[in-house]
Design a protein around this motif. Structure first.
Motif, short mmCIF file in Angstrom:
data_model
loop_
_atom_site.label_atom_id
_atom_site.label_comp_id
_atom_site.label_asym_id
_atom_site.label_seq_id
_atom_site.Cartn_x
_atom_site.Cartn_y
_atom_site.Cartn_z
N MET A 1 0.83 -1.21 0.00
CA MET A 1 0.00 0.00 0.00
C MET A 1 0.86 1.25 0.00
O MET A 1 0.53 2.25 -0.66
N VAL A 2 1.97 1.24 0.74
CA VAL A 2 2.88 2.38 0.73
C VAL A 2 3.45 2.60 -0.66
O VAL A 2 3.55 3.73 -1.15
N LEU A 3 3.80 1.51 -1.33
CA LEU A 3 4.33 1.63 -2.69
C LEU A 3 3.30 2.22 -3.66
O LEU A 3 3.64 3.02 -4.53
N ALA A 4 2.05 1.82 -3.50
CA ALA A 4 1.00 2.38 -4.35
C ALA A 4 0.84 3.87 -4.11
O ALA A 4 0.71 4.67 -5.05
N LEU A 5 0.87 4.27 -2.83
CA LEU A 5 0.80 5.70 -2.52
C LEU A 5 2.01 6.45 -3.08
O LEU A 5 1.91 7.62 -3.48
N CYS A 6 3.15 5.77 -3.13
CA CYS A 6 4.37 6.39 -3.66
C CYS A 6 4.26 6.72 -5.14
O CYS A 6 5.00 7.59 -5.63
N THR A 7 3.36 6.04 -5.88
CA THR A 7 3.25 6.34 -7.31
C THR A 7 2.77 7.78 -7.52
O THR A 7 3.27 8.48 -8.41
N ALA A 8 1.80 8.22 -6.71
CA ALA A 8 1.33 9.60 -6.83
C ALA A 8 2.43 10.57 -6.40
O ALA A 8 2.62 11.63 -7.01
N PHE A 9 3.16 10.21 -5.34
CA PHE A 9 4.26 11.06 -4.88
C PHE A 9 5.34 11.18 -5.95
O PHE A 9 5.89 12.26 -6.19
N ALA A 10 5.65 10.07 -6.61
CA ALA A 10 6.67 10.09 -7.67
C ALA A 10 6.24 11.01 -8.81
O ALA A 10 7.05 11.76 -9.37
N LEU A 11 4.94 10.98 -9.18
CA LEU A 11 4.47 11.87 -10.24
C LEU A 11 4.52 13.32 -9.80
O LEU A 11 4.82 14.22 -10.60
N SER A 12 4.23 13.59 -8.52
CA SER A 12 4.33 14.97 -8.05
C SER A 12 5.77 15.46 -8.12
O SER A 12 6.03 16.63 -8.43
N GLN A 13 6.73 14.57 -7.87
CA GLN A 13 8.14 14.92 -8.00
C GLN A 13 8.48 15.24 -9.46
O GLN A 13 9.27 16.15 -9.74
N ALA A 14 7.89 14.50 -10.38
CA ALA A 14 8.13 14.76 -11.80
C ALA A 14 7.56 16.12 -12.19
O ALA A 14 8.22 16.92 -12.87
N TYR A 15 6.32 16.41 -11.77
CA TYR A 15 5.69 17.67 -12.14
C TYR A 15 6.47 18.87 -11.62
O TYR A 15 6.57 19.90 -12.29
N ARG A 16 7.01 18.75 -10.41
CA ARG A 16 7.65 19.93 -9.83
C ARG A 16 9.05 20.18 -10.38
O ARG A 16 9.65 21.19 -10.07
N THR A 17 9.55 19.26 -11.21
CA THR A 17 10.90 19.45 -11.77
C THR A 17 10.91 19.54 -13.29
O THR A 17 11.98 19.51 -13.89
N VAL A 18 9.74 19.69 -13.91
CA VAL A 18 9.71 19.78 -15.38
C VAL A 18 10.30 21.09 -15.89
O VAL A 18 10.76 21.18 -17.02
N GLY A 19 10.27 22.13 -15.04
CA GLY A 19 10.71 23.45 -15.49
C GLY A 19 12.14 23.47 -16.01
O GLY A 19 12.45 24.18 -16.98
N LEU B 1 13.57 11.10 -12.08
CA LEU B 1 14.31 10.46 -13.19
C LEU B 1 13.60 10.69 -14.52
O LEU B 1 14.23 10.80 -15.57
N LEU B 2 12.26 10.75 -14.47
CA LEU B 2 11.49 11.01 -15.69
C LEU B 2 11.83 12.36 -16.29
O LEU B 2 11.78 12.54 -17.51
N THR B 3 12.15 13.34 -15.42
CA THR B 3 12.43 14.69 -15.91
C THR B 3 13.92 14.92 -16.12
O THR B 3 14.36 16.06 -16.19
N GLY B 4 14.68 13.83 -16.19
CA GLY B 4 16.08 13.93 -16.58
C GLY B 4 16.21 13.62 -18.07
O GLY B 4 15.51 14.20 -18.91
N THR B 5 17.05 12.67 -18.39
CA THR B 5 17.29 12.33 -19.81
C THR B 5 16.03 11.93 -20.57
O THR B 5 15.83 12.38 -21.71
N PRO B 6 15.12 11.07 -20.02
CA PRO B 6 13.94 10.68 -20.81
C PRO B 6 13.10 11.87 -21.25
O PRO B 6 12.73 11.97 -22.44
N LEU B 7 12.78 12.78 -20.32
CA LEU B 7 11.95 13.93 -20.71
C LEU B 7 12.73 14.87 -21.62
O LEU B 7 12.16 15.45 -22.55
N ALA B 8 14.03 15.05 -21.35
CA ALA B 8 14.84 15.92 -22.20
C ALA B 8 14.84 15.41 -23.64
O ALA B 8 14.70 16.20 -24.59
#
Length: 390
Positions: free
Chosen positions: A1-19, A138-145
């Motif tokens: 359950m913690v891992l499932a909750l972490c999926t939303a947290f991981a996406l929030s980390q991606a959104y806040r670093t897209v800039g 990690l999504l907003t590193g090389t993959p998103l670039a």
């Protein structure tokens, strides 16, 4: 359950670093100044931080699962709006919606851990969650670039919207919040707000919140906003090369939080370590501000990513600084301070960049020196203001 909750947290980390990756294309398409770019990136964090009190009340009254499932769809809507936006104000509006949708993402993890794990394991499990959630960066590193360079920044938001939908489905499917021990009368919203008032009245709250407002903000302002422009303009890196550095920093930061969580020690020693790490943190920002070598810029940023793991000690400090009955609300207020601090720091550094350009000063020296000064001032406040009683 913690891992499932972490999926939303991981996406929030991606959104806040897209800039950091989208900055150059956004500036070109919307004719943005450095200050306007800071507002774009800060909009997410302002909305995220401003909603923490309400998310804390929602968690206390309705539970972790219902709160995150209700709020997170707004992040999907905001990502879609951002992807199709044709003017700057709509783009910022999309960021605000994403911030509101992601507002409970980390808070639900910390409250879930505080409620259902032994107190002695709080720092180590929280550190692990911070590390796992950092996968989103990690999504907003090389993959998103690569995606932004080959397609466009709009496609980046489309991919993030699709990943967010999958995260919401994983929480819906797997998370079943365990029943809490004991039975308590249902609290009213007004009663919950009064509890927040009593928390702010405690003398040690100010020092905790002041430092909380700058430590995470410093890392995210560098990694999530200024790193790409810094490397491209100061060192002549390409977008993908800058993305590679961002990826390395993100990977290193994944290990920082679990490492510092394992090294946590209760009592006054924790606060002394927080002060020492915060001052070392500021020194690294100063080194990058006034260094001219690519090795200093890249190496200093990597060390900042690793050292940022000490922020988990601040969460552990909050965990023991308040009565158990208001732990969830204390975490909400601390998280609010962190993300309002990110919004404020990104706005302040945007202003610093604009002033530096107007006066012929190197932009990134001004930006990073401003961050270092804010860290030193906040650390002194944390050390000198009242501390929690044993």
């Amino acid at each position: 359950m913690v891992l499932a909750l972490c999926t939303a947290f991981a996406l929030s980390q991606a959104y806040r670093t897209v800039g950091a990756i989208m900055a150059s294309q956004l500036q070109a398409e919307f004719k943005l100044s450095a200050q306007a770019l800071g507002v774009f990136s800060g909009a997410f964090h302002f909305a995220f931080g401003a909603m923490q009190l309400f998310m804390g009340i929602g968690i206390d009254l309705h539970g972790v699962r219902r709160t995150v499932l209700t709020a997170f769809p707004l992040a999907i809507v905001g990502a879609v709006i951002s992807a199709v936006s044709t003017n700057y104000l709509v783009l910022v509006g999309g960021q605000v919606l994403i911030g509101v949708g992601c507002a409970p993402a980390f808070l639900v993890c910390t409250v879930f851990i505080a409620r259902h794990f032994p107190a002695a394991r709080f720092a180590s499990v929280s550190g692990l969650v911070l590390g796992i959630g950092g996968l989103g960066m990690l999504l907003t590193g090389t993959p998103l670039a690569w995606l932004v360079q080959e397609r466009s920044w709009r496609m980046g938001f489309v991919v993030l919207a699709m990943a967010s939908a999958l995260a919401w489905l994983s929480i819906l499917w797997w998370v079943r919040e365990p029943a809490r021990q004991g039975t308590q009368p249902r609290e009213s919203v007004l009663g919950a707000l009064r509890q927040f008032g009593s928390l702010f009245a405690m003398p040690h709250t100010l020092g905790i919140m002041v430092l909380g407002a700058v430590t995470y903000a410093a890392f995210i302002s560098l990694r999530g906003l200024w790193l790409g422009p810094l490397l491209m303009e100061r060192q002549g890196y390409s977008l993908v090369q800058s993305g590679n550095v961002a990826l390395i920093v993100s990977v290193i930061s994944l290990f920082g939080s679990p490492l510092f969580g394992r090294l946590d020690r209760d009592g006054p020693v924790r606060r002394r370590r927080i002060v020492a790490c915060s001052l070392a943190y500021a020194a690294l920002f100063l080194a990058i501000a006034f260094g001219t070598s690519a090795w200093i810029d890249v190496g200093g940023t990597i060390l900042i990513g690793l050292l940022s793991g000490f922020i988990v000690w601040q969460y552990a400090d909050v965990r023991v600084a308040y009565p158990a009955a208001i732990t969830g609300r204390a975490m909400a207020v601390f998280t609010m301070a962190m993300f309002l601090g990110v919004a404020l720091m990104q706005w302040i550094t945007g202003v610093a960049a604009s002033v530096a350009i107007a006066h012929g000063v190197e932009t990134y020296s001004a930006v990073l020196a401003t961050i270092a000064v804010l860290l030193v001032v906040a650390t002194i406040a944390f050390a000198r203001l009242p501390t929690p009683r044993p």
